[in-house]
Design an enzyme around this catalytic site. Structure first.
Site, PDB file in Angstrom:
ATOM      1  CG  ASP A   1       7.028   5.129 -12.235  1.00  0.00           C
ATOM      2  OD1 ASP A   1       7.650   4.069 -12.404  1.00  0.00           O
ATOM      3  OD2 ASP A   1       5.784   5.214 -12.324  1.00  0.00           O
TER       4      ASP A   1
ATOM      5  CB  SER B   1      -0.956  -0.040   1.201  1.00  0.00           C
ATOM      6  OG  SER B   1      -1.971   0.922   1.067  1.00  0.00           O
TER       7      SER B   1
ATOM      8  CE  LYS C   1      -4.833  -2.523   1.259  1.00  0.00           C
ATOM      9  NZ  LYS C   1      -4.972  -1.091   0.897  1.00  0.00           N
TER      10      LYS C   1
END
Length: 443
Positions: free
Chosen positions: A300, A289, A314
């Site tokens: 990224d 999460s 998750k």
């Protein structure tokens, strides 16, 4: 009672009808289903062998309804709702373990660092088959949480099955106040900081900034190892703000749900000044999460090297919706997406450098297969990944306080040296961090 059921049925149908007046077919279907529910409840009340508690039966039906959606949606009684508020504010009393349900079996996602469960060696993927001798097979997630928590100083025994064990083992633990100090830090070498974030709670970002300021006071920061292993998540806004500390521009995470208010984009702000040193982020199968939001954004944006093993996966957002009389509903309302537009739901964040944790197995486990790590994709009813999303020293005398601080620093060094000897992932992260050098600019 029949009149009460009729009013309940009428009220539910009216609510549904007002929201979906143009969907006549669905209206008829849901009316029939609600009528069936009322008929079943009436028959249970009339003919069941023992007198029933209607509230308990209806609560069971609500739990069953939410359980059919996904593993993370749940009904919270007023007591459960209060426990959740205490947990996110910074403490609760229990044994310190994040749990979920997989294939109908209560399963450990990750122990919280420094807690009884962690000290006893509970691992991600362990199946908790009994609590104080009571089978967990028929327990809801909230019921299991309630049984694991309790008064400080009282014992609780859990029976654990692990894949490489021939038979389950009992672990008796004494419940403690779990303070959930979410940020711990030390220096691996002067200027090279090790920061451990164990979960995301209300004070996490503040504590992280304080940790970095304290390191910066002593040395120019040359690099940071951010340890998110076995971090099960927590508050979404804190995960976003933690990421923002290390980025000065760009998308951190976006969320997408059915309702317009769930379409959100969170972006970084140029306000912290912690963007000019290399970073390595450690993750594993217990990173879930919020920790996946942080790792995904830093990966990224090429702000950090992600190292370890694939994360839990998750990629969904739960919203807490208050109900009358102090109860609450934890409902999955959206999925979140990394800055590149990828959903990590049921897939996880894949490290840039894969480094499995090397441990010395117990004698009984030498010939056994490795334990399977539980991830989101293994949970029954998990949401599927839709593969789409929004793109985008002098000789001076030492005062008592200074002496205590110096003694603490010596203890920290001793502990980190011991940890480095035992933790091959941390050793690899530190070696990688030192090889990266100081970047000329953020990419």
């Amino acid at each position: 009672m029949k009149r009460l059921l009729s009013l309940l049925l009428l009220g539910l149908c009216c609510l549904w009808t007002s929201a979906h007046a143009d969907e006549n077919t669905q209206e008829r279907d849901i009316y029939r289903d609600l009528e069936t529910f009322a008929n079943v409840l009436t028959l249970i009340q009339q003919y069941y062998v023992d007198e029933i508690n209607s509230s308990k039966v209806i609560n069971g039906a609500i739990n069953g309804m939410l359980g059919s959606l996904d593993p993370h949606s749940a009904y919270m009684t007023p007591e459960d709702f209060k426990d959740l508020e205490e947990e996110t504010s910074g403490s609760f009393t229990g044994i310190g373990i994040e749990i979920s349900i997989r294939d109908g079996v209560l399963t450990a996602v990750a122990p919280i660092e420094g807690t009884p469960a962690d000290r006893q060696g509970i691992k991600s993927g362990d199946q908790i088959v009994r609590i104080n001798g009571e089978l967990t097979k028929t327990m809801t997630l909230m019921e299991a949480v309630k049984k694991l928590r309790g008064t400080k100083g009282t014992p609780v025994t859990i029976t654990v099955h692990r894949q490489e064990w021939k038979e389950p083992k009992d672990f008796t633990m004494i419940r403690e106040a779990i303070p959930l100090v979410s940020v711990k830090y030390t220096e691996l070498e002067p200027g090279f900081a090790y920061v451990r974030v164990s979960n995301f709670q209300a004070t996490t970002t503040r504590d992280l900034r304080n940790a970095l300021k304290n390191v910066k006071k002593k040395h120019r920061i040359q690099g940071v190892v951010l340890d998110l292993r076995n971090n099960p998540g927590g508050l979404l806004d804190q995960a976003v703000k933690v990421t923002d500390v290390f980025l000065d521009k760009g998308v951190i995470v976006s969320t997408k749900g059915r309702n317009k208010e769930e379409q959100m984009v969170f972006e970084a702000h140029p306000d912290d000044g912690y963007t000019d040193f290399p970073m390595v982020v450690l993750v594993n199968g217990g990173s879930a999460s919020g920790s996946e939001i942080v790792a995904g954004a830093l990966q990224d944006h090429r702000r950090a090297v992600i190292m370890g093993t694939t994360t839990f996966g998750k990629g969904s957002v739960q919203t807490i919706l208050p109900l009358p009389e102090g109860a609450g509903l934890r409902l999955t309302t959206a999925k979140y997406y990394t800055p590149s537009g990828d959903s990590i739901q049921a897939t996880g964040i894949k490290p840039d450098i894969v480094v499995p944790l090397t441990t010395t197995p117990a004698p009984e486990a030498v010939s056994a297969p490795p334990a399977k790590t539980i991830r989101e994709k293994d949970l029954p009813g998990h949401l599927e990944n839709d593969k789409s999303g929004p793109k985008r020293s002098g000789g001076e005398a030492i005062e008592d306080g200074d002496q205590q601080e110096e003694l603490q620093q010596m203890e920290d060094i001793r502990q980190i040296t011991k940890r480095m000897e035992q933790d091959n992932q941390l050793r690899a992260a530190f070696a990688t961090l030192k090889s990266l050098g100081r970047p000329s600019s953020q990419r």
